[in-house]
Each structure stands twice: as structure tokens, then as C-alpha cells.
Design an enzyme around this catalytic site. Structure first.
Site, short mmCIF file in Angstrom:
data_model
loop_
_atom_site.label_atom_id
_atom_site.label_comp_id
_atom_site.label_asym_id
_atom_site.label_seq_id
_atom_site.Cartn_x
_atom_site.Cartn_y
_atom_site.Cartn_z
N ASN A 249 0.81 -1.24 0.01
CA ASN A 249 -0.12 -0.17 0.19
C ASN A 249 0.88 1.24 -0.19
OD1 ASN A 249 -2.86 -0.68 0.37
ND2 ASN A 249 -1.85 -2.19 1.51
N TRP A 250 2.14 1.23 0.24
CA TRP A 250 2.84 2.37 0.51
C TRP A 250 3.53 3.00 -0.95
CZ3 TRP A 250 7.44 5.22 0.42
CH2 TRP A 250 8.47 4.72 -0.10
N HIS B 243 16.91 -2.81 -5.20
CA HIS B 243 17.24 -1.79 -4.09
C HIS B 243 18.72 -1.58 -3.88
CE1 HIS B 243 13.12 -1.74 -2.62
NE2 HIS B 243 13.36 -0.68 -2.05
N TYR C 117 32.82 5.60 3.98
CA TYR C 117 33.84 6.57 4.64
C TYR C 117 35.37 5.55 4.62
CZ TYR C 117 31.63 10.72 6.17
OH TYR C 117 31.18 11.91 6.25
N TYR D 123 3.82 -11.24 -9.76
CA TYR D 123 3.15 -12.12 -8.96
C TYR D 123 2.01 -12.87 -9.42
CZ TYR D 123 1.05 -12.91 -4.25
OH TYR D 123 0.48 -13.58 -3.23
N ILE E 271 2.05 2.53 -4.68
CA ILE E 271 1.17 1.59 -5.31
C ILE E 271 1.74 1.43 -6.89
CG2 ILE E 271 -1.28 1.77 -6.47
CD1 ILE E 271 -1.15 0.91 -3.46
N PRO E 272 2.42 2.36 -7.55
CA PRO E 272 2.60 2.09 -8.65
C PRO E 272 3.76 0.80 -8.86
CG PRO E 272 2.86 4.27 -8.39
CD PRO E 272 2.54 3.75 -7.13
N VAL E 273 4.81 0.59 -8.00
CA VAL E 273 5.65 -0.56 -7.76
C VAL E 273 4.61 -1.85 -7.54
CG1 VAL E 273 7.50 -1.54 -6.69
CG2 VAL E 273 7.72 0.65 -7.41
N HIS E 274 3.84 -1.74 -6.74
CA HIS E 274 3.19 -2.92 -6.06
C HIS E 274 2.05 -3.57 -7.33
CE1 HIS E 274 0.32 -5.35 -3.84
NE2 HIS E 274 -0.65 -4.72 -4.24
C1 LIG Z 1 4.30 -9.69 -2.92
C2 LIG Z 1 3.21 -8.63 -3.03
C3 LIG Z 1 2.76 -8.46 -4.55
C4 LIG Z 1 1.98 -9.39 -2.56
O1 LIG Z 1 0.84 -8.60 -2.63
P1 LIG Z 1 -0.44 -8.82 -1.73
O2 LIG Z 1 -1.35 -7.97 -1.95
O3 LIG Z 1 -0.24 -9.04 -0.49
O4 LIG Z 1 -0.85 -10.14 -2.34
P2 LIG Z 1 -2.29 -11.27 -2.19
O5 LIG Z 1 -1.88 -12.65 -2.02
O6 LIG Z 1 -3.10 -10.43 -1.19
O7 LIG Z 1 -3.00 -10.78 -3.53
C5 LIG Z 1 -2.92 -9.99 -4.52
C6 LIG Z 1 -3.55 -10.16 -5.65
O8 LIG Z 1 -3.67 -11.28 -6.33
C7 LIG Z 1 -4.59 -12.30 -6.32
N1 LIG Z 1 -4.43 -13.78 -6.13
C8 LIG Z 1 -4.06 -14.09 -5.00
N2 LIG Z 1 -3.85 -15.56 -5.11
C9 LIG Z 1 -4.10 -16.07 -6.34
C10 LIG Z 1 -4.07 -17.08 -7.14
N3 LIG Z 1 -3.94 -18.17 -6.64
N4 LIG Z 1 -4.36 -16.59 -8.56
C11 LIG Z 1 -4.56 -15.62 -9.17
N5 LIG Z 1 -4.62 -14.65 -8.48
C12 LIG Z 1 -4.48 -14.68 -7.03
C13 LIG Z 1 -5.45 -11.71 -5.31
O9 LIG Z 1 -6.85 -11.81 -5.81
C14 LIG Z 1 -5.19 -10.13 -5.39
O10 LIG Z 1 -5.84 -9.68 -6.55
P3 LIG Z 1 -6.54 -8.01 -6.72
O11 LIG Z 1 -5.23 -7.41 -6.23
O12 LIG Z 1 -6.78 -8.02 -7.89
O13 LIG Z 1 -7.40 -8.03 -5.52
C15 LIG Z 1 3.16 -7.20 -2.19
O14 LIG Z 1 3.77 -7.55 -0.99
C16 LIG Z 1 4.28 -6.37 -2.98
O15 LIG Z 1 4.08 -5.75 -3.67
N6 LIG Z 1 5.60 -6.65 -2.43
C17 LIG Z 1 6.77 -5.76 -3.12
C18 LIG Z 1 6.58 -4.64 -2.73
C19 LIG Z 1 8.06 -3.63 -3.02
O16 LIG Z 1 9.02 -4.09 -3.20
N7 LIG Z 1 7.79 -2.35 -3.19
C20 LIG Z 1 9.08 -1.55 -3.35
C21 LIG Z 1 8.73 -0.14 -3.02
S1 LIG Z 1 9.98 0.74 -2.57
#
Ligand SMILES: CC(C)(COP(=O)(O)OP(=O)(O)OC[C@H]1O[C@@H](n2cnc3c(N)ncnc32)[C@H](O)[C@@H]1OP(=O)(O)O)[C@@H](O)C(=O)NCCC(=O)NCCS
Length: 517
Positions: free
Chosen positions: A408-409, A447, A509, A422, A411-414
Site C-alpha cells: 500500500n505505500w 534496491h 567512509y 506475482y 502503489i505504482p511498484v506494487h
Molecule cells: C508480494 C506482493 C505483490 C503481495 O501482494 P498482496 O496484495 O499481499 O498479495 P495477495 O496474495 O493478497 O494478492 C494480491 C492479488 O493476487 C490475487 N491472487 C491471490 N492468489 C491468487 C491466485 N492463486 N491466482 C490468481 N490471483 C491470485 C488476489 O486476488 C489479489 O488480486 P487483486 O489485487 O486484484 O485483489 C506485495 O507484497 C508487494 O508488492 N511486495 C513488493 C513491494 C515492493 O517491493 N515495493 C517496493 C517499494 S520501494
């Protein structure tokens, strides 16, 4: 006597009844005060409600019946006199203290304000202490030297301009694939080569050209990484379009590739495109500029540019940028410099003290950065380009689990991770845990890439920090819930980041100056 007894008996009885009834009422009132603004009067009304009932008894011995009618006939003055007396006689009701959980009270806005006042006061003291100790360290000219070593050599800017080569390569490749002059397999291989070069080429330039500064390196690598993710999404989306086309979808309309788009800022009047009409320079560069990493043929568009909104975001961007630079120069840098000695001498208690001292400015800067980047800058860009989807972050501050925070923090990357990594992994038969580990591995790689290459040292602190999120997520999810989980997420943010910062600065350093003093 009998009169008195007749009068008193029911009064006493009514009183008792009223108290127990009032108890229920009082709890209700406390709930009511919750929904009102803070500072609303506590349940004073109970007395009133009770008094009206009580008034019935002294008028005649019978409580009900025409006593109520008589009461109604009392003049206003008489009634208030009776109410006064009754209030004087019984001033207690059955009720819980506000701070008891049983009271159901939850309006702590005043306490929140108190926290803010305390925070401002304690930071004002820190600010004053800092100024007295170091004087004014803010120097805008010094910022320029962070980007340029030699004013006649702009390697980071040249590197960014060179990224157009990879962008155009991806576009021409897609055009070829669209008309079928190269096969899908060749297209995949060529895309792979193009995308890999996008990561290797800038890293090689930064490592080999001595005039690239660490900050210039971070900026140019950041641009390349964003373009890499965008082009990856571009290739996937166009491939999906071809698959659909091949699956007999002769008429690919805009609504097909972009189903039921919500026009958040009014109805858009932009024309829709369908594959392969999207494979134009204009479309490609629009995608590169808008604040998203996920490509689609027709983005939701706002109907107009709101000038006041745009100006506000621009002002925030400029102001917060200055604030960030000032805070880093005045607060972070001296604290980090003072932390080097305890780290070199491995003085554990002093190390912890320095770490906690650094945690405050580091966290403040991170929060300001979040607002500057995800709210001000992204909204500015989106408004300027009439890009309609403004969901750049969600309520990560309420995260009770680490996974909720990461989802949630940013969203573009997520969104990119879900759409291009994923979910494809899940659909290939991997389970959720494996897919999550893979996403965090990729994220950890980027990172580390964005830190190690510009600093020209490979220590894996960022990589490990990101991978540590997996066991942390498990621990918080398994053992902590509610406010405890939320506190754990905040703690990991407040303490985790300065640990990584200190590790890198310390090593930097040591490598570049041989000593930390
Ligand atoms: C790993 C990551 C993608 C997991 O996300 P999450 O939201 O906890 O994952 P969830 O298992 O709850 O499911 C997410 C989606 O997959 C879907 N899903 C879950 N299991 C599924 C399956 N077996 N088949 C198909 N879709 C599935 C869910 O319905 C959900 O869909 P929706 O978003 O359309 O509602 C997330 O933690 C992430 O983005 N991590 C990395 C973030 C990052 O590195 N950011 C850097 C910022 S600097």
C-alpha cells in the site's frame, strides 16, 4: 405523616429506578459523546432525563396515569425549580470512567493534539541545540556539487538522454512484432537483450566513468530502472493484445483493452486507440512521462487541467525539496558524521545511542520525501498530463502487517509487481509464498542495484534489508495484531532505515577515506 410517607415512598422508589435506568442511559451518553466532537460535555443529560420522571412522583403518589398530565400543566418555572431540587438531591448515575474500556469512549483527538504539541516542542529543542552546536550548515550551492564534479562534464545527464536508444528499440521491435515480420520467439529474445542492456549499460558507465557523482548515479539509475519496468510492462501488454487479436478478436476496441475506466476528473474526450494503433512515438513518450509503471492502451484521462491544483502541487514540490535538502545538510549529515567513531570502535552502547539519534531526522525526512514524491510530484505530473488514475498510495500508515505496508505505500511498484510478476507466477502454478519470495527477491535486487552501483561498493545491506521483510512479515502476522502490529510496522520503519544508512555511510567512509574520523 401518611401524606409524607405516601410522597416519600414513591420518590425513593422512583429514585432507585431512575438511577439504574440512568446507568443505562449514561453508557449511552458516553457513546454519544464519542460521536460528537471532542470536548463535548460528558453525560450531564442523564440527570435531566431522570428528573423529568422523578417530578411525577411528588405531585401524586401514583406515578403513572394523569400524573403525567398534571406535570405537563406545571408552569415552566415550577418545573425548572423541581428539576433543580432533584439535581441537587441526586448527582450520581451508574457510569464507567472514560478511560475504562467498558465506557466505549474512543475520542482521543485532544490526546493526539497533545502528542503533536509535544513533538513540535521536543523537536524545537533539538533544532535549537543543533543550530547552537553546528551553526547554519544549509548550503544550496553545495547541492550542485552533489550532481556535478566537473561543470563541463555532465555524464549523468548524458546517460539519461542515451536511454532513448533503448526506448526506441522497444518501440520498433513492437512494430515489427505487430506486423509479423519477426517471430514471437525472436521478439522475446530481442526484448530480453534490450531490457538486460538497460540495466547493464548505465551500471557499467557509472562504475567506469569517474566524473559520475553518487547522487548523479542514483538519479540516472533511477530513471533507467523506471524505464526498464515501464518497457517490461509495454512488451507484456502488447503481447497480450497480440494474443487477443490472434484469438479471433478482430475488433479490438479501446474499451476492450481498458475496460470500464472510471473517469475520476470528469468525462474525458480523448480518442481511443486499439492495437496496433498505439505503437506510436507519442503514445510511448506519454507512457514514459505519466506516473505509472503499468502500460495500457488507453489510460483514464481527466477532462481538464486544474490550474490551482497544479500550482499548489508545484509550490509543495519546490518548498519540500528545499526543506529536504536543508534537513539533510543541517541535521542528518552531522549526526551521521558523529556516528562514525562509535561504529569504528564497536562501542555498542554508543552505537545504539547514535542509531536512535539518527532515527528521528531520518524518519522525518522519509515522511517528507513520501509526501513530496507520492503526493506532490506525482499529482503534479498527472495533472499536467491529464492522467486520471491518482491512486499512488493507500493508507499504509494504518498497516497492521508488514505485507499490508508493502502492498500500500508504493502503489505504482506494487501494481507492477502484481500484474507482471506475482500473478503470472501464480498462474504458472507457484504458490503464494514462492511468488512473494520471488517478488521480494526482485525488489531486493533493485534496491541493492540503486544503492551499490552509485556508491561503487557492494555490501548487500539493502538487499538483506529487503529480504528481512519476509521473516518480519511472518513474525508480525503470526504474533502481533491490531495496534501492536501497527506499532511493529512503524518501529521497523523508524529503526530499520537508519541501520542501513549507517552501514552504507560507514563502509563508504572506510573505503574512500580509510578512516571514519
Ligand atoms: C508480494 C506482493 C505483490 C503481495 O501482494 P498482496 O496484495 O499481499 O498479495 P495477495 O496474495 O493478497 O494478492 C494480491 C492479488 O493476487 C490475487 N491472487 C491471490 N492468489 C491468487 C491466485 N492463486 N491466482 C490468481 N490471483 C491470485 C488476489 O486476488 C489479489 O488480486 P487483486 O489485487 O486484484 O485483489 C506485495 O507484497 C508487494 O508488492 N511486495 C513488493 C513491494 C515492493 O517491493 N515495493 C517496493 C517499494 S520501494
Amino acid at each position: 405523616m401518611s401524606d409524607r410517607a405516601e410522597t416519600r415512598g414513591p420518590v425513593t422508589r422512583r429514585s432507585r429506578t431512575a438511577v439504574s435506568g440512568g446507568g443505562a442511559a449514561s453508557v449511552k451518553q458516553v457513546h454519544g459523546s464519542k460521536s460528537n466532537d471532542a470536548g463535548d460535555k460528558p453525560p450531564q443529560h442523564n440527570g435531566r432525563a431522570r428528573t423529568e420522571n422523578d417530578v411525577q412522583s411528588p405531585r401524586n403518589g401514583k406515578v403513572d396515569g394523569d400524573g403525567g398530565q398534571q406535570l405537563a400543566n406545571l408552569s415552566k418555572k415550577q418545573r425548572s425549580a423541581v428539576e433543580d431540587i432533584n439535581e441537587k438531591l441526586s448527582c450520581h448515575v451508574l457510569q464507567e470512567s472514560l478511560l475504562s474500556s467498558a465506557s466505549g469512549y474512543s475520542n482521543y483527538r485532544g490526546i493526539l493534539n497533545w502528542c503533536v504539541v509535544m513533538l513540535v516542542l521536543s523537536n524545537a529543542r533539538l533544532f535549537l541545540e543543533n543550530i547552537i552546536k553546528y551553526g547554519i550548515l544549509v548550503d544550496p550551492i553545495q547541492v550542485v556539487s552533489l550532481f556535478l564534479k566537473d561543470p563541463y562534464s555532465w555524464p549523468a545527464a548524458c546517460l539519461i538522454i542515451a536511454s532513448n536508444v533503448f526506448v526506441l528499440a522497444a518501440l520498433y521491435l513492437e512494430r515489427r512484432l505487430a506486423v509479423g515480420t519477426i517471430s514471437e520467439l525472436s521478439g522475446r529474445i530481442l526484448h530480453f537483450v534490450n531490457l538486460t542492456s538497460m540495466l547493464v549499460f548505465p551500471a557499467a558507465v557509472i562504475l567506469c566513468v569517474p566524473t559520475v557523482t553518487p547522487v548523479g548515479g542514483v538519479v540516472s539509475l533511477g530513471v533507467y530502472t523506471v524505464f526498464f519496468l515501464k518497457l517490461y510492462s509495454y512488451k507484456d501488454t502488447n503481447r497480450w493484445c497480440r494474443e487477443i487479436r490472434q484469438a479471433k478478436a478482430k475488433k479490438l476496441t479501446r474499451s476492450y483493452s481498458c475496460p470500464s475506466v472510471a473517469q475520476s476528473n470528469g468525462s474525458a474526450v480523448h480518442t481511443n486507440v486499439s492495437y496496433p494503433g498505439n505503437l506510436t512515438h507519442r503514445d510511448m513518450y506519454y507512457f514514459l512521462c505519466v506516473p505509472t509503471l503499468c502500460y495500457q492502451l488507453n489510460f483514464p484521462r481527466s477532462s481538464r487541467i486544474r490550474k490551482r491544483f497544479l500550482m499548489r502541487r508545484l509550490f509543495e514540490m519546490l518548498f519540500l525539496m528545499q526543506l529536504l535538502v536543508g534537513l539533510i545538510q543541517q541535521w542528518m549529515v552531522p549526526t551521521i558524521q558523529n556516528s562514525m567513531k562509535p561504529f569504528q570502535e564497536m562501542d555498542f552502547s554508543r552505537m545504539v545511542e547514535r542509531l536512535l539519534k539518527l532515527a528521528v531526522p531520518n524518519h522525518l525526512i522519509w515522511l517528507i520525501f513520501f509526501y513530496w514524491f507520492f503526493h506532490s510530484s506525482m499529482n503534479f505530473l498527472a495533472e499536467l498530463l491529464q492522467f486520471g488514475d491518482r491512486e499512488f498510495y493507500k493508507d499504509w500508515w494504518n498497516s497492521e502487517t508488514v505485507t499490508y505496508f508493502w502492498a500500500n505505500w508504493n502503489i505504482p511498484v506494487h501494481k507492477w509487481c502484481l500484474r507482471h510478476f506475482y500473478k503470472p507466477m501464480l498462474s504458472k502454478g507457484f504458490n503464494k509464498f514462492q511468488a512473494q519470495i520471488a517478488v521480494f527477491l526482485v525488489s531486493a535486487f533493485f534496491h541493492e542495484y540503486l544503492v551499490s552501483v552509485p556508491l561503487k561498493m557492494f555490501r548487500l545491506w539493502a538487499f538483506m534489508g529487503m529480504m528481512a521483510q519476509v521473516p518480519l512479515a511472518w513474525f508480525v502476522g503470526r504474533f502481533l495484531t491490531g495496534n501492536y502490529g501497527n506499532a511493529a510496522v512503524w518501529l521497523s520503519l523508524i529503526i530499520g532505515q537508519p541501520v542501513a544508512v549507517l552501514m552504507y555511510v560507514h563502509d563508504y567512509y572506510i573505503i574512500h577515506y580509510g578512516t571514519t574520523t
